[in-house]
Design an enzyme around this catalytic site. Structure first.
Site, PDB file in Angstrom:
ATOM      1  N   TYR A 110       0.945  -1.143  -0.049  1.00 29.33           N
ATOM      2  CA  TYR A 110       0.059  -0.011  -0.018  1.00 29.33           C
ATOM      3  C   TYR A 110       0.895   1.029  -0.014  1.00 29.33           C
ATOM      4  CZ  TYR A 110      -3.430   3.213   1.593  1.00 29.33           C
ATOM      5  OH  TYR A 110      -4.592   4.529   1.555  1.00 29.33           O
ATOM      6  N   LYS A 142       3.743   8.944   9.316  1.00 25.66           N
ATOM      7  CA  LYS A 142       3.618   8.389  10.573  1.00 25.66           C
ATOM      8  C   LYS A 142       4.627   8.565  11.575  1.00 25.66           C
ATOM      9  CE  LYS A 142       0.705   4.661   8.289  1.00 25.66           C
ATOM     10  NZ  LYS A 142       0.664   3.934   7.379  1.00 25.66           N
ATOM     11  N   ASP A 161       9.162   2.718   0.213  1.00 24.68           N
ATOM     12  CA  ASP A 161       8.343   3.384   1.031  1.00 24.68           C
ATOM     13  C   ASP A 161       8.460   2.805   2.689  1.00 24.68           C
ATOM     14  OD1 ASP A 161       5.883   4.309   2.286  1.00 24.68           O
ATOM     15  OD2 ASP A 161       4.627   3.389   0.446  1.00 24.68           O
TER      16      ASP A 161
END
Ligand SMILES: *Cc1c(COP(=O)(O)O)cnc(C)c1O
Length: 432
Positions: free
Chosen positions: A149, A272, A244
Site C-alpha cells: 500500500y 507516521k 516506502d
C-alpha cells in the site's frame, strides 16, 4: 480479567449518527470494522499504551493510531513541546527553523536521504515520489508489489494492500485506466517476476517502489536477498529503487528498513512516526534526484500546510525520544515476547498460525504458512481472525480490525501489558 460482554452503548449511538453524516461513518475505511464485523469502538482519549472508549472501557492498544504512537500515545514530552509551539501559532506557510531541525534529524538517520521535502501524509509523499521517479528517469512505468500500500493516489490503487485488501475491493472505480496502465505489479519476494517485467518493458520502467517490510497485507518480511536483488536489478536497468518507509521508518530501526537490512534505495518516503501523531509525510533521497523538485528544479509539488510547525515539533520530540539508548532493544524485547508467546499459545490450543516481528512491528496469520506474499496471506482463516479480534476486544485488547494490517508496540507497552495480552489470547484461542 473481565469476561462480561463489553458495554458499548455509547459507541453504538455515536457510530449510528456518524453513519448518517459520513460515508460508512468514518474518515478512513478500515476503522469501520467491516471485515471483522461488529461495531467500531468510538474513542474518548489515549495515553501511553492505552485507549479509553466513550463507554469508559480501557484497552491495551496495538494499533498506535496506525503507527505514529511509537513512544506511546500523548507522551508528556510531546504534549509539552506541542503546547509551547501552539503559543506561537498553528501554521506559518513560510520557512521555520523547525523544518531545518527535523530535516537534519531525518537526513542523519536515514541512509538514502541527503535532502528531504515535507508533505502532509504518506499518500502525498508517495504521489510526489512517483512524479519524481518519472521526472528524473523520463520513463513512465513503475513496478509495485501485490498487497503493498502506497496511499490512495490513482496510480497505486492496483492490487493494493491496507483497506483495499481488508475490504476485498477490486481496483477502485474512478481510477482512469490510462493512469494505472503504467503501474506494473509483481508478487512480493519474487525477483524473477521483477526481472521479467524489466525484460518485457526495456527502457520504460522508472523504478520499483515497495514496502521493504510489508505491513499493509499483514506483516510480511523480505526473504533473504530480496532487497539486495532489487538493488542490483534496478541499477542494471537504469531505474530507481524506492523504499516506502511510511510505516517502517524509525519503527523497525531508527534508520528504517534500509538501516536494518543494509540496502540503500535511491529515494525514500516517510510518514507516521516522523509526525509524532500529527499529519505529516516526507520524501527524500539522493541530492541529484531531489534537485529536480521545485523550486530547486522543474518538478512541481507544493502544500499550504507542509512543514507545519506543530507537526514538525511533534516529529522532532518523537525522534529525540527514540534516540535514547536502549529504545530499539526494548521494543525488540517486548515485541519478541508478544509474537513468540502468541505463536506458542496458538500451537498449544491447536490453531494453525504463523507470524513474526521486527522491532516494534509484528503480525500473524491463521494459516500454517509460511507467508511470503499477499497470495499466501490470503490463505489465513479470516472468519477465525474476526472471532479472535472480537474476543480480544472483549478482554480489553485493541488489535487492528483487519487481518491485513501489521500490529504495533510502543515504548509505553510494559511486560505486564504483554502478559495480560497473552493471557487474553490464551482464553480467546481456547474458546474458538
Ligand atoms: C500508511 C501508509 C501510507 C499512506 O500514508 P497516509 O498518511 O495514510 O496517507 C503509505 N505507505 C505506507 C507503507 C503506509 O503504511
Amino acid at each position: 480479567m473481565s469476561t462480561t460482554p463489553l458495554n458499548t452503548t455509547k459507541s453504538e449511538e455515536i457510530f449510528a449518527v456518524a453513519q448518517t453524516l459520513m460515508p460508512g461513518g468514518v474518515s478512513s475505511p478500515v476503522r469501520a470494522f467491516k471485515s471483522v464485523g461488529g461495531q467500531p469502538i468510538v474513542f474518548d482519549r489515549v495515553q501511553g499504551a492505552y485507549i479509553w472508549d466513550v463507554d469508559g472501557n480501557q484497552y491495551i492498544d496495538y494499533v498506535g493510531t496506525w503507527g505514529p504512537a511509537i513512544c506511546g500515545h500523548a507522551h508528556p514530552e510531546v504534549i509539552e513541546s506541542l503546547q509551547a509551539a501552539l503559543e506561537k501559532g498553528t501554521s506559518f506557510g513560510a520557512p521555520s527553523v523547525l523544518e531545518n531541525v527535523l530535516a537534519e534529524m531525518v537526513i542523519d538517520a536515514v541512509p538514502s536521504i541527503q535532502m528531504v521535502r515535507f508533505v502532509n501524509s504518506g499518500t502525498e509523499a508517495c504521489m510526489a515520489v512517483l512524479r519524481l521517479m518519472r521526472a528524473f528517469t523520463e520513463r513512465e512505468k513503475v513496478i509495485k508489489f501485490e498487497g503493498c500500500y502506497h496511499g490512495h493516489a490513482d496510480m497505486f490503487l492496483v492490487k493494493a494492500g491496507s483497506g483495499v485488501a481488508t475490504l476485498g475491493l477490486p481496483d477502485s472505480p474512478g481510477v482512469p485506466k490510462a493512469v494505472t496502465s503504467s503501474t506494473l505489479t509483481a508478487p512480493f519476494n519474487d525477483l524473477e517476476a521483477v526481472k521479467a517485467l524489466f525484460a518485457e518493458h526495456p527502457g520504460e520502467i522508472s523504478g520499483v517502489i515497495l514496502e521493504p517490510v510489508v505491513g499493509n497485507a499483514g506483516f510480511i518480511p523480505p526473504d533473504a536477498g530480496f532487497l539486495e536483488g532489487l538493488r542490483v536489478i534496478t541499477k542494471e536497468n537504469g531505474a530507481l529503487l524506492v523504499f516506502d518507509e511510511v510505516m517502517t521508518g524509525f519503527r523497525i530501526a531508527y534508520g528504517g528498513a534500509q538501516e536494518k537490512f543494509g540496502v540503500t534505495p535511491d529515494l525514500t518516503t516517510l510518514g507516521k512516526v516522523i509526525g509524532g501523531g500529527l499529519p505529516v509525510g516526507a520524501y527524500g533521497g539522493r541530492r541529484d534526484i531531489m534537485a529536480m523538485v521545485a523550486p530547486a528544479g522543474p518538478m512541481y509539488q507544493a502544500g499550504t500546510l507542509s512543514g507545519n510547525p506543530l507537526a514538525m515539533t511533534a516529529g522532532i520530540k518523537t525522534l529525540e525520544l527514540l534516540q535514547k539508548p536502549g529504545t530499539y532493544e526494548y521494543l525488540d524485547k517486548i515485541t519478541k515476547k508478544l509474537s513468540e508467546g502468541f505463536l506458542k499459545i496458538a500451537q498449544e490450543t491447536g490453531h494453525a498460525a504463523c507470524g513474526g516481528y521486527i522491532s516494534a512491528m509484528f503480525g500473524s496469520f491463521f494459516t500454517k504458512g509460511p507467508v511470503h506474499n499477499y497470495e499466501d496471506a490470503k490463505k489465513s482463516d479470516l472468519s477465525k481472525f474476526s472471532r479472535f479480534h472480537r474476543g480480544m476486544l472483549e478482554h480489553g485488547i485493541y488489535l487492528a480490525p483487519s487481518q491485513f494490517e501489521a500490529g504495533f508496540t510502543s515504548l509505553a507497552h510494559t511486560e505486564a501489558d504483554i502478559d495480560k495480552t497473552l493471557a487474553a489470547a490464551k482464553a480467546v484461542l481456547s474458546s474458538l
